[in-house]
Design an enzyme around this catalytic site. Structure first.
Site, PDB file in Angstrom:
ATOM      1  N   HIS A  82       0.850  -1.193   0.000  1.00  0.00           N
ATOM      2  CA  HIS A  82       0.000   0.000   0.000  1.00  0.00           C
ATOM      3  C   HIS A  82       0.880   1.234   0.000  1.00  0.00           C
ATOM      4  CE1 HIS A  82      -3.395   2.628   0.830  1.00  0.00           C
ATOM      5  NE2 HIS A  82      -2.627   3.227   1.726  1.00  0.00           N
ATOM      6  N   LYS A 187      -9.299  -1.463   5.495  1.00  0.00           N
ATOM      7  CA  LYS A 187      -9.618  -1.843   4.106  1.00  0.00           C
ATOM      8  C   LYS A 187      -8.593  -2.841   3.576  1.00  0.00           C
ATOM      9  CE  LYS A 187      -9.928   2.467   2.590  1.00  0.00           C
ATOM     10  NZ  LYS A 187     -10.203   3.564   3.497  1.00  0.00           N
TER      11      LYS A 187
END
Ligand code: URA
Length: 440
Positions: A82, A187
């Protein structure tokens, strides 16, 4: 018997957030039992008082579990990366297939552009036919076949975060490291990951402009993700220059394909960072002895064409052309040469500073990003051949070029591109790409 007011009061008095309170609140956010005013008060109490390391883990796990959490039956570690967002940051497009080529499985649930930063999903949708929104069965199938799948989040992913995120935005409680950490990780961790590497960007094109705030966020993310059971580390990386020498959607897909197919790619920093992040991921996943050996494996996957093969397979499985890698220019939308201009700046000086955020904003303004959530994206516009800090700009050369919709727009964009760059006659010290490494 707990209720929203009691939970908010405990945070207000500095008592943090217990796992039970976090679960109660996240469930209430997802099913509507918590009202908007209570969610706003909760967010503001967390912002002002903090919830500590244990509270962050509790909130992350509770928001993750407020919707569907994926599980995998694959013969290798499940890995993802990420990034906190930057300009010309198209690492994901290369890293997902490279990790897959090294034995990892990469269900990469990605987002759209945010502010001045590009979004992985928007870039992938520059590929004609590519379907980023797929059901669970399709995601399973693509991950099994290609080893990686870059897709968007379905509505059942972390619904508590979706609600809280919207409320934070309107009640002025976005800038809380606790809330940002829980939001990002809740998430990401729904993908059922064994390993996560984080790229926390720092500099003029990042949300974190200085090293200290980037370190604070990186430490919180690493500590929380490990506390939630996912082996995680972070690199803090430079975003004072665009990472690739392109910024936009189709042009960044082209840059990623270049890195996967051309040993002499001009996008060297993009390739180097992909190898560094991939090396860390392979080491954490026990697919390499250490990060250095892992980086060598990623580079080998790029050079051998194995990463490109995985990318091609993923694109084809998700509806894109079977020969995108061989003929990218046939498929990727682009404007003709008449809309490409180089601002002539004859000088022979070095680039000493870049307002990288302004470059990202320029792409958005040209139509490559969204000003409103329902805006349609023009995938063909973008900036190419971008100079980075330290590059020497020879007489008559440009700091970059523009691919715009019309000649008039190209002319307007040149001026803004040029004004984002500062040139200096004095020598400019070279900038390290990796600024720090944060481990558990
Ligand atoms: N990205 C997220 O998903 N959440 C935040 O709070 C900030 C960035």
């Amino acid at each position: 018997m707990t209720d929203a007011r009691a939970i908010i009061a405990r945070i207000r008095y500095g008592q943090g957030l217990t796992p039970d309170d976090a679960r109660w609140f996240a469930r209430g956010l997802a099913d509507g039992a918590v009202e908007d005013a209570q969610a706003g008060a909760f967010a503001m109490a967390v912002l002002l008082r903090g919830i500590g390391a244990d509270g962050r883990v509790a909130l992350t796990q509770a928001m993750r579990d407020s919707g569907r959490v994926l599980t995998w039956d694959v013969p290798g570690p499940v890995v993802d990366k990420h990034s906190t967002g930057g300009v010309g940051d198209t690492v994901s497009l290369i890293l997902a297939p490279a990790l897959a080529a090294c034995g990892a499985y990469v269900p990469m649930i990605s987002g759209r552009g945010l502010g001045h930063t590009g979004g992985t999903l928007d870039k992938m949708e520059a590929i004609p036919g590519y379907r980023a929104l797929v059901d669970r069965a399709m995601l399973d199938d693509v991950v099994q076949q290609a080893g990686c799948a870059i897709v968007g989040a379905t509505g059942d992913i972390a619904p508590a975060d979706r609600r809280l995120y919207g409320i934070r935005d309107i009640c002025g409680a976005v800038e809380s490291v606790d809330l940002i950490t829980a939001s990002i990780l809740s998430k990401k961790l729904t993908a059922g990951l064994d390993v996560l590497v984080l790229d926390v960007k720092c500099g003029s094109g990042a949300f974190m402009p200085d090293l200290e705030s980037a370190r604070e966020l990186a430490r919180a993310l690493v500590e929380t993700a490990n506390g939630a059971g996912c082996r995680t580390m972070a690199l803090i990386t430079d975003m004072n220059s665009p990472l690739a020498r392109s910024a936009g959607n189709a042009v960044e897909v082209q840059a990623a394909i270049d890195v996967m197919t051309k040993p002499d790619t001009p996008h060297r920093e993009l390739r180097n960072l992909t190898c560094a992040l991939g090396g860390e991921a392979l080491a954490l996943a026990d697919l390499a002895a250490d990060a250095e050996q892992g980086a060598e494996k990623i580079l080998a996957a790029l050079k051998s064409g194995h990463a490109a093969e995985r990318f091609a397979k993923m694109v084809h499985c998700l509806g894109g052309p079977v020969d995108l890698i061989e003929q990218p220019r046939k498929y990727l939308p682009q404007y003709g040469e008449e809309c490409r201009r180089e601002p002539p700046i004859g000088s022979g000086r070095q680039v000493s500073a870049i307002d990288t955020r302004a470059l990202g904003e320029l792409v958005v303004q040209m139509g490559g990003g969204r000003l409103r959530s329902d805006d349609k994206i023009d995938h063909a516009v973008g900036l190419i051949h971008l100079a980075r800090i330290g590059d020497r700009v020879a007489d008559g050369d440009a700091v970059g070029r523009v691919a715009a919709h019309t000649e008039a727009e190209a002319a307007r964009a040149f001026a803004r591109l040029r004004s984002a760059y500062t040139l200096s006659a004095d020598p400019v010290p070279s900038q390290p790409l990796i600024l720090d490494r944060i481990t558990a």
